[in-house]
Design a protein around this motif. Structure first.
Motif, PDB file in Angstrom:
ATOM      1  N   SER A  22       0.923  -1.154   0.130  1.00  0.00           N
ATOM      2  CA  SER A  22      -0.087  -0.014   0.028  1.00  0.00           C
ATOM      3  C   SER A  22       1.005   1.400  -0.049  1.00  0.00           C
ATOM      4  CB  SER A  22      -1.000  -0.090   1.280  1.00  0.00           C
ATOM      5  OG  SER A  22      -0.415  -0.109   2.378  1.00  0.00           O
ATOM      6  N   SER A  23       1.912   1.110   0.787  1.00  0.00           N
ATOM      7  CA  SER A  23       2.681   2.224   0.537  1.00  0.00           C
ATOM      8  C   SER A  23       3.644   2.723  -0.582  1.00  0.00           C
ATOM      9  CB  SER A  23       3.873   2.265   1.780  1.00  0.00           C
ATOM     10  OG  SER A  23       4.742   1.226   1.766  1.00  0.00           O
ATOM     11  N   ASP A  24       3.855   1.550  -1.088  1.00  0.00           N
ATOM     12  CA  ASP A  24       4.520   1.492  -2.636  1.00  0.00           C
ATOM     13  C   ASP A  24       3.418   1.895  -3.562  1.00  0.00           C
ATOM     14  OD1 ASP A  24       6.800   0.417  -1.889  1.00  0.00           O
ATOM     15  OD2 ASP A  24       6.271  -1.717  -2.253  1.00  0.00           O
ATOM     16  N   MET A  25       2.254   1.660  -3.576  1.00  0.00           N
ATOM     17  CA  MET A  25       1.177   1.968  -4.480  1.00  0.00           C
ATOM     18  C   MET A  25       0.983   3.677  -4.120  1.00  0.00           C
ATOM     19  SD  MET A  25       0.064   0.031  -6.578  1.00  0.00           S
ATOM     20  CE  MET A  25       0.869  -1.700  -6.565  1.00  0.00           C
ATOM     21  N   HIS A  26       1.076   4.035  -2.779  1.00  0.00           N
ATOM     22  CA  HIS A  26       0.984   5.452  -2.638  1.00  0.00           C
ATOM     23  C   HIS A  26       2.281   6.400  -3.219  1.00  0.00           C
ATOM     24  CE1 HIS A  26       0.484   9.350  -0.446  1.00  0.00           C
ATOM     25  NE2 HIS A  26       1.878   9.148  -0.200  1.00  0.00           N
ATOM     26  N   ASN A  27       3.356   5.595  -3.124  1.00  0.00           N
ATOM     27  CA  ASN A  27       4.711   6.359  -3.795  1.00  0.00           C
ATOM     28  C   ASN A  27       4.542   6.308  -5.629  1.00  0.00           C
ATOM     29  OD1 ASN A  27       5.856   6.851  -1.609  1.00  0.00           O
ATOM     30  ND2 ASN A  27       6.929   4.919  -1.499  1.00  0.00           N
ATOM     31  N   LEU A  28       3.727   5.143  -6.071  1.00  0.00           N
ATOM     32  CA  LEU A  28       3.380   5.099  -7.238  1.00  0.00           C
ATOM     33  C   LEU A  28       2.582   6.220  -7.816  1.00  0.00           C
ATOM     34  CD1 LEU A  28       4.396   3.404  -9.732  1.00  0.00           C
ATOM     35  CD2 LEU A  28       2.313   1.786  -8.944  1.00  0.00           C
ATOM     36  N   ASN A  29       1.344   6.702  -6.906  1.00  0.00           N
ATOM     37  CA  ASN A  29       0.567   7.754  -7.169  1.00  0.00           C
ATOM     38  C   ASN A  29       1.439   9.182  -7.370  1.00  0.00           C
ATOM     39  OD1 ASN A  29      -1.599   6.184  -7.425  1.00  0.00           O
ATOM     40  ND2 ASN A  29      -2.003   6.127  -5.244  1.00  0.00           N
ATOM     41  N   GLN A  30       2.463   9.061  -6.678  1.00  0.00           N
ATOM     42  CA  GLN A  30       3.130  10.423  -6.865  1.00  0.00           C
ATOM     43  C   GLN A  30       3.942  10.803  -8.074  1.00  0.00           C
ATOM     44  OE1 GLN A  30       2.806  12.130  -4.067  1.00  0.00           O
ATOM     45  NE2 GLN A  30       1.593  10.529  -3.252  1.00  0.00           N
ATOM     46  N   LEU A  31       4.093   9.597  -9.000  1.00  0.00           N
ATOM     47  CA  LEU A  31       4.697   9.868 -10.234  1.00  0.00           C
ATOM     48  C   LEU A  31       3.664  10.527 -11.108  1.00  0.00           C
ATOM     49  CD1 LEU A  31       6.479   6.185 -10.936  1.00  0.00           C
ATOM     50  CD2 LEU A  31       7.352   8.361 -10.146  1.00  0.00           C
TER      51      LEU A  31
ATOM     52  N   ARG B 214      -7.406  -3.845 -13.340  1.00  0.00           N
ATOM     53  CA  ARG B 214      -7.769  -2.443 -12.828  1.00  0.00           C
ATOM     54  C   ARG B 214      -8.374  -2.565 -11.440  1.00  0.00           C
ATOM     55  NH1 ARG B 214     -12.117   0.747 -12.844  1.00  0.00           N
ATOM     56  NH2 ARG B 214     -11.736   2.881 -13.195  1.00  0.00           N
ATOM     57  N   ALA B 215      -9.135  -3.139 -11.286  1.00  0.00           N
ATOM     58  CA  ALA B 215     -10.031  -3.352  -9.859  1.00  0.00           C
ATOM     59  C   ALA B 215      -9.181  -3.683  -8.946  1.00  0.00           C
ATOM     60  CB  ALA B 215     -11.167  -4.259  -9.959  1.00  0.00           C
ATOM     61  N   ASP B 216      -8.304  -4.655  -9.139  1.00  0.00           N
ATOM     62  CA  ASP B 216      -7.039  -5.033  -8.004  1.00  0.00           C
ATOM     63  C   ASP B 216      -6.178  -3.886  -7.721  1.00  0.00           C
ATOM     64  OD1 ASP B 216      -8.275  -7.452  -7.830  1.00  0.00           O
ATOM     65  OD2 ASP B 216      -6.468  -8.761  -8.690  1.00  0.00           O
ATOM     66  N   PHE B 217      -5.653  -3.234  -8.773  1.00  0.00           N
ATOM     67  CA  PHE B 217      -4.805  -2.035  -8.467  1.00  0.00           C
ATOM     68  C   PHE B 217      -5.503  -0.999  -7.758  1.00  0.00           C
ATOM     69  CE2 PHE B 217      -1.703  -3.393 -12.021  1.00  0.00           C
ATOM     70  CZ  PHE B 217      -0.444  -3.185 -10.998  1.00  0.00           C
ATOM     71  N   ILE B 218      -6.736  -0.792  -7.952  1.00  0.00           N
ATOM     72  CA  ILE B 218      -7.419   0.140  -7.282  1.00  0.00           C
ATOM     73  C   ILE B 218      -7.689  -0.129  -5.782  1.00  0.00           C
ATOM     74  CG2 ILE B 218      -9.671   1.434  -7.166  1.00  0.00           C
ATOM     75  CD1 ILE B 218      -9.600   1.556 -10.191  1.00  0.00           C
ATOM     76  N   ALA B 219      -7.938  -1.582  -5.635  1.00  0.00           N
ATOM     77  CA  ALA B 219      -8.219  -2.126  -4.395  1.00  0.00           C
ATOM     78  C   ALA B 219      -6.687  -1.855  -3.460  1.00  0.00           C
ATOM     79  CB  ALA B 219      -8.704  -3.470  -4.171  1.00  0.00           C
ATOM     80  N   LEU B 220      -5.607  -1.964  -4.380  1.00  0.00           N
ATOM     81  CA  LEU B 220      -4.315  -1.960  -3.390  1.00  0.00           C
ATOM     82  C   LEU B 220      -3.941  -0.102  -3.143  1.00  0.00           C
ATOM     83  CD1 LEU B 220      -2.278  -4.623  -5.678  1.00  0.00           C
ATOM     84  CD2 LEU B 220      -2.994  -4.607  -3.101  1.00  0.00           C
ATOM     85  N   GLY B 221      -4.664   0.579  -3.770  1.00  0.00           N
ATOM     86  CA  GLY B 221      -4.386   2.008  -3.493  1.00  0.00           C
ATOM     87  C   GLY B 221      -4.057   2.662  -4.598  1.00  0.00           C
ATOM     88  N   LEU B 222      -3.896   2.248  -5.985  1.00  0.00           N
ATOM     89  CA  LEU B 222      -3.378   2.748  -7.104  1.00  0.00           C
ATOM     90  C   LEU B 222      -4.632   3.802  -7.649  1.00  0.00           C
ATOM     91  CD1 LEU B 222      -1.012   3.372  -9.017  1.00  0.00           C
ATOM     92  CD2 LEU B 222      -1.898   1.601 -10.640  1.00  0.00           C
ATOM     93  N   SER B 223      -4.222   5.041  -8.044  1.00  0.00           N
ATOM     94  CA  SER B 223      -5.469   5.755  -8.462  1.00  0.00           C
ATOM     95  C   SER B 223      -5.974   5.215  -9.789  1.00  0.00           C
ATOM     96  CB  SER B 223      -4.746   7.355  -9.021  1.00  0.00           C
ATOM     97  OG  SER B 223      -4.020   6.960 -10.251  1.00  0.00           O
ATOM     98  N   GLU B 224      -7.194   5.603  -9.980  1.00  0.00           N
ATOM     99  CA  GLU B 224      -8.042   4.989 -11.222  1.00  0.00           C
ATOM    100  C   GLU B 224      -7.459   5.399 -12.329  1.00  0.00           C
ATOM    101  OE1 GLU B 224     -12.438   5.144 -11.250  1.00  0.00           O
ATOM    102  OE2 GLU B 224     -12.332   5.396  -8.863  1.00  0.00           O
ATOM    103  N   GLU B 225      -7.066   6.459 -12.573  1.00  0.00           N
ATOM    104  CA  GLU B 225      -6.229   6.769 -13.845  1.00  0.00           C
ATOM    105  C   GLU B 225      -4.872   6.098 -14.136  1.00  0.00           C
ATOM    106  OE1 GLU B 225      -3.225  10.363 -15.373  1.00  0.00           O
ATOM    107  OE2 GLU B 225      -4.944  11.107 -14.454  1.00  0.00           O
ATOM    108  N   LYS B 226      -4.240   5.954 -13.159  1.00  0.00           N
ATOM    109  CA  LYS B 226      -3.101   4.722 -13.301  1.00  0.00           C
ATOM    110  C   LYS B 226      -3.730   3.330 -13.589  1.00  0.00           C
ATOM    111  CE  LYS B 226       0.540   7.756 -11.570  1.00  0.00           C
ATOM    112  NZ  LYS B 226       0.079   8.953 -11.173  1.00  0.00           N
ATOM    113  N   ALA B 227      -4.489   2.925 -12.698  1.00  0.00           N
ATOM    114  CA  ALA B 227      -4.909   1.592 -12.796  1.00  0.00           C
ATOM    115  C   ALA B 227      -5.506   1.471 -14.211  1.00  0.00           C
ATOM    116  CB  ALA B 227      -5.949   1.174 -11.720  1.00  0.00           C
TER     117      ALA B 227
END
Length: 200
Positions: free
Chosen positions: A16-25, A93-106
């Motif tokens: 989840s913290s990795d996905m948060h960091n990924l959202n920063q890109l 897509r649904a799994d990435f969103i569930a893990l915390g990745l933004s909808e746009e990136k997912a």
């Protein structure tokens, strides 16, 4: 976090913290990283090139290589699980969103999954067939004559003996199936045959 499609096991807490960091890109950075990842997934033997590309990406975008490698490990959990479970782009897509990745990136990753998944599936099937080569198969049908469970008496079953080559070793695998299980197994084998024929 809800139920995930790519795994039944709990995911590591760091994801989840990795996905948060990924959202920063930025969208452009995410697109470039996704391209590097799919190139690695389609050519998994090119580890050196992959590590060089990751290092270049980190340098170009002023990101530390250590955290970037952690982010990449977390991202790769999804496509690896998705391949094993034959997931659709919508499920990815649904799994990435569930893990915390933004909808746009997912959504962007799911689009790339849709483009690359046929190639990845073909590679996975090729690897599986090479790792576990079926050498021989014997089968017997039988009818249960007596059992402590009354409803099992008279039921039809199938016993399979598969001889599988694992590397240089031969291994016997024994399977007993009820008639409905056998028909389900037969249906899956026919689907695999059709898939393999479409790839060749």
């Amino acid at each position: 976090m809800g139920l995930l499609n790519f795994t039944r096991d709990p995911v590591p807490e760091a994801v989840s913290s990795d996905m948060h960091n990924l959202n920063q890109l930025s969208a452009q950075q995410f697109s470039a990283l996704t391209e590097v990842l799919f190139r690695f997934l389609t050519e998994p033997r090119e580890v050196e090139r992959f590590l060089t590309q990751l290092s270049d990406f980190a340098t170009m975008n002023k990101i530390s290589l250590g955290p970037l490698k952690n982010i990449v490990k977390s991202i790769l959990l999804v496509p690896n699980g998705a391949l094993k479970r034959n997931l659709s782009p919508e499920q990815v897509r649904a799994d990435f969103i569930a893990l915390g990745l933004s909808e746009e990136k997912a959504s962007y990753f799911a689009e790339q999954w849709k483009v690359h998944s046929p190639t990845l599936t073909r590679l996975a099937v090729g690897q599986t067939l090479m790792i576990n080569q079926l050498i021989d198969m014997e089968w017997k049908f039988g009818v249960t004559a007596g059992s402590s469970e009354l409803e099992k008496v008279g039921s039809i079953f199938l016993q399979l003996k598969l001889v599988i080559k694992k590397g240089s070793q031969m291994e016997n695998v024994y399977i007993e199936l009820t008639l409905p299980q056998f028909y389900s197994f037969l249906h899956e084998m026919e689907r695999v045959k059709t898939s393999l024929e479409s790839f060749s």
